[in-house]
Design a protein around this motif. Structure first.
Motif, PDB file in Angstrom:
ATOM      1  N   ASP A   1      54.661   6.881  40.809  1.00 19.54           N
ATOM      2  CA  ASP A   1      54.961   5.932  40.843  1.00 19.54           C
ATOM      3  C   ASP A   1      54.409   5.564  39.578  1.00 19.54           C
ATOM      4  OD1 ASP A   1      55.600   4.571  43.200  1.00 19.54           O
ATOM      5  OD2 ASP A   1      53.846   4.569  43.817  1.00 19.54           O
TER       6      ASP A   1
ATOM      7  N   LYS B   1      58.437  -0.397  32.242  1.00 16.92           N
ATOM      8  CA  LYS B   1      58.315   1.401  32.818  1.00 16.92           C
ATOM      9  C   LYS B   1      57.998   2.053  31.369  1.00 16.92           C
ATOM     10  CE  LYS B   1      62.692  -0.544  34.955  1.00 16.92           C
ATOM     11  NZ  LYS B   1      64.431  -0.037  35.294  1.00 16.92           N
TER      12      LYS B   1
ATOM     13  N   ASN C   1      61.063  12.656  34.332  1.00 24.83           N
ATOM     14  CA  ASN C   1      61.534  13.437  36.216  1.00 24.83           C
ATOM     15  C   ASN C   1      60.758  13.561  36.886  1.00 24.83           C
ATOM     16  OD1 ASN C   1      63.260  14.164  37.293  1.00 24.83           O
ATOM     17  ND2 ASN C   1      63.601  16.193  37.257  1.00 24.83           N
ATOM     18  N   GLN C   2      59.122  12.909  36.791  1.00 26.48           N
ATOM     19  CA  GLN C   2      58.337  13.187  38.097  1.00 26.48           C
ATOM     20  C   GLN C   2      58.180  11.773  38.803  1.00 26.48           C
ATOM     21  OE1 GLN C   2      57.656  16.597  37.539  1.00 26.48           O
ATOM     22  NE2 GLN C   2      58.229  15.857  35.587  1.00 26.48           N
ATOM     23  N   THR C   3      59.533  12.217  39.778  1.00 20.47           N
ATOM     24  CA  THR C   3      59.471  11.055  40.098  1.00 20.47           C
ATOM     25  C   THR C   3      59.300  10.784  41.755  1.00 20.47           C
ATOM     26  OG1 THR C   3      61.415  12.432  41.434  1.00 20.47           O
ATOM     27  CG2 THR C   3      62.010  10.768  39.669  1.00 20.47           C
ATOM     28  N   GLU C   4      57.849  12.008  42.243  1.00 17.86           N
ATOM     29  CA  GLU C   4      56.930  11.612  42.828  1.00 17.86           C
ATOM     30  C   GLU C   4      55.890  10.365  42.962  1.00 17.86           C
ATOM     31  OE1 GLU C   4      55.594  15.952  41.620  1.00 17.86           O
ATOM     32  OE2 GLU C   4      57.283  14.155  41.519  1.00 17.86           O
TER      33      GLU C   4
ATOM     34  N   ASN D   1      57.080   4.737  33.525  1.00 22.20           N
ATOM     35  CA  ASN D   1      57.435   5.000  35.533  1.00 22.20           C
ATOM     36  C   ASN D   1      58.807   5.575  35.419  1.00 22.20           C
ATOM     37  OD1 ASN D   1      55.377   3.249  35.034  1.00 22.20           O
ATOM     38  ND2 ASN D   1      56.645   1.148  35.724  1.00 22.20           N
ATOM     39  N   PRO D   2      58.146   6.990  35.922  1.00 18.57           N
ATOM     40  CA  PRO D   2      59.658   7.481  36.134  1.00 18.57           C
ATOM     41  C   PRO D   2      60.443   7.477  37.140  1.00 18.57           C
ATOM     42  CG  PRO D   2      57.181   8.821  36.229  1.00 18.57           C
ATOM     43  CD  PRO D   2      56.875   7.828  36.473  1.00 18.57           C
ATOM     44  N   SER D   3      62.021   7.826  36.678  1.00 21.71           N
ATOM     45  CA  SER D   3      63.277   6.785  37.675  1.00 21.71           C
ATOM     46  C   SER D   3      64.066   8.570  37.769  1.00 21.71           C
ATOM     47  CB  SER D   3      63.685   6.062  37.646  1.00 21.71           C
ATOM     48  OG  SER D   3      64.269   5.598  36.606  1.00 21.71           O
ATOM     49  N   LYS D   4      64.865   8.679  38.954  1.00 24.04           N
ATOM     50  CA  LYS D   4      65.619   9.448  38.939  1.00 24.04           C
ATOM     51  C   LYS D   4      67.356   8.886  38.114  1.00 24.04           C
ATOM     52  CE  LYS D   4      68.943  12.090  41.406  1.00 24.04           C
ATOM     53  NZ  LYS D   4      70.349  11.795  40.605  1.00 24.04           N
TER      54      LYS D   4
END
Length: 490
Positions: free
Chosen positions: A192, A218, A187-190, A321-324
């Motif tokens: 890349d 990913k 969840n560390q989406t800030e 690769n974090p993503s929401k």
């Protein structure tokens, strides 16, 4: 009435037989079709891969050799030096999580090494359980705050400390009952890309090169090699050499990959492939895909397999690769499935629900069939000798054939086709991340000194010299940690 009843029974039997016949015929037709497609695409990628761009082989899970990782990194740094592409280090991060105050010193050691010894420019992110601050008694809290101050002092701009809520398994009293908290890294989406590290390990060099794996990947991690046997290794070599008719000499791959990287060409299809025999139920990939499609127990097959796969992704080092979207899936779908299951923790969730090796092959192929040019692979296998070595393997000769050749199914051979002579010192010299795992020996911070658990060779065994070398290396790794932890002293 009896006559009517008999007719009903015969009718039901007829319907069941007809349905079974349709099912079997359908399965045979689809099996034939899939077999023909898979034969075609295997031949297609073998013959056409040199000229392909942005068409990826969906029938394999790829392993990436350490030489190739280094080549990608060198190419990226060269682009920055020439002013072609600026690296946005603020969008890259090393991530650690701590739910137990005893592990906080380890984060300080690793973050300090990353910045002061290895010079990383990436962010250093600590996910810190707020329970540690809320529930600690005053004397403990003073030491905890001292450690946090030292972590921040590494670099106030580079270090990020986030307070988090633990993900706790209900009614679980084991030491792993908060390990699912690790999933917050997704969840560390800030950022890349992040490199997640368990901090109960010896970090021996920078891992910055892992930020520059192909961007479409990913998730990348080493595999749980310690579950494999000598027989498994031989099967993997046999599959590569005879069934797939591919060279097992890793040098034949890295040489081509280096050339393609220097030319800016696609490398994915030229990477060595993880042998199917290590994680599929059969030697026929079509059979596995068919079973997954038609079996009434396909979900069970995916999760544990008719033949349980020994091979899984380790979760102590992961490139993500974090993503929401990915985290929402974890939070609302994946996590609830496993939260109340006994003896299921972070590695189980990652391998059963997120990155199951069998499911990856199935999903890749089915998606590729629909939208060939839109398919991109999402996972990659990292060499475990460099990124996933266990300290316990250093004293286990049965693990040496694996850790000397950490791209499964392949060996580093000399010009005459013989094994390149290597010893334990060579392997440890290449290892960048060595996980403290020596059951029943405890974690090293639970001892006052190395004298409490030092490796000693006893007797006059035939392999005395080899055991002595292994003990010396093992002791040196633990001694280095004991020395490093002095930074945590108040």
């Amino acid at each position: 009435m009896r006559l009517v009843s008999k007719r009903r029974v015969r009718f039901i039997v007829f319907i069941l037989l007809a349905a079974s016949t349709v099912f079997i015929v359908s399965r045979c037709i689809v099996h034939f079709q899939y077999n023909e497609e898979i034969k075609y695409y295997k031949k297609y990628f073998q013959q056409k891969k040199d000229g392909l761009q942005k068409i990826y082989n969906p029938l394999e899970i790829k392993e990436i050799p350490r030489q190739t990782i280094d080549d990608l990194y060198a190419k990226r740094l060269d682009k920055e030096r020439k002013g072609n592409e600026v690296i946005e280090w603020s969008k890259l991060a090393y991530v650690n999580y701590v739910t137990d105050a005893d592990y906080l010193c380890n984060t300080l050691i690793i973050f300090n090494d990353l910045k002061q010894r290895f010079g990383t420019k990436a962010k250093l992110v600590l996910l810190l359980s707020r329970d540690i601050l809320d529930s600690s008694i005053s004397t403990e809290l003073g030491h905890i705050n001292s450690l946090l101050a030292k972590i921040r002092a590494i670099d106030e701009d580079q270090v990020v400390i986030k307070l988090i809520d633990n993900i706790v398994k209900p009614d679980d009293t084991t030491s792993w009952n908060e390990s699912l908290t690790k999933l917050l890294v997704f969840n560390q989406t800030e950022f890349d890309r992040v490199i997640y590290l368990d901090n109960d390990a010896a970090l021996r060099s920078s891992l910055d090169e892992l930020f520059f794996l192909p961007q479409y990947i990913k998730f990348a991690a080493p595999l749980t090699y310690w579950f494999l046997s000598e027989h498994d290794l031989e099967k993997s070599y046999h599959e590569t050499k005879y069934r797939e008719k591919q060279p097992i000499n890793l040098k034949s791959y890295t040489k081509v990959l280096t050339t393609r990287i220097n030319k800016g060409q696609m490398i994915y299809n030229h990477l060595p492939s993880l042998p199917h025999a290590l994680y599929l139920n059969s030697n026929n990939i079509a059979q596995d895909i068919i079973s997954s499609t038609f079996s009434l127990f396909s979900l069970f097959d995916f999760q544990s397999g008719r033949k349980a796969s020994k091979l899984k992704f380790a979760s102590n080092l992961m490139v993500i690769n974090p993503s929401k979207e990915a985290f929402d899936e974890i939070a609302h779908v994946t996590l609830p499935k496993i939260l109340n299951k006994k003896e299921k923790y972070d590695m189980d969730l990652i391998n059963e629900e997120m990155y199951n090796l069998k499911r990856i092959i199935y999903n890749q192929f089915m998606f590729f069939r629909k939208v060939r040019k839109l398919f991109e692979p999402e996972v990659l296998v990292l060499p475990f000798g460099r990124y996933g070595l266990l300290t316990g393997s250093l004293r286990n000769p049965q693990h040496y054939p694996m850790i000397f050749n950490d791209v499964l199914g392949y060996k580093t051979l000399d010009e005459n086709g013989g094994d390149v002579s290597r010893d334990l010192n060579d392997t440890v010299a290449y290892s960048k991340y060595i996980h403290f795992s020596d059951y029943p020996i405890l974690k090293p911070w639970l001892y006052h000194s190395t004298k409490d658990f030092k490796c000693i060779v006893e007797g006059k065994a035939e392999d005395h010299d080899a055991e002595l070398q292994a003990c010396d290396i093992w002791n040196s790794i633990y001694a280095s940690y004991i020395q490093s932890r002095e930074i945590c002293s108040v």
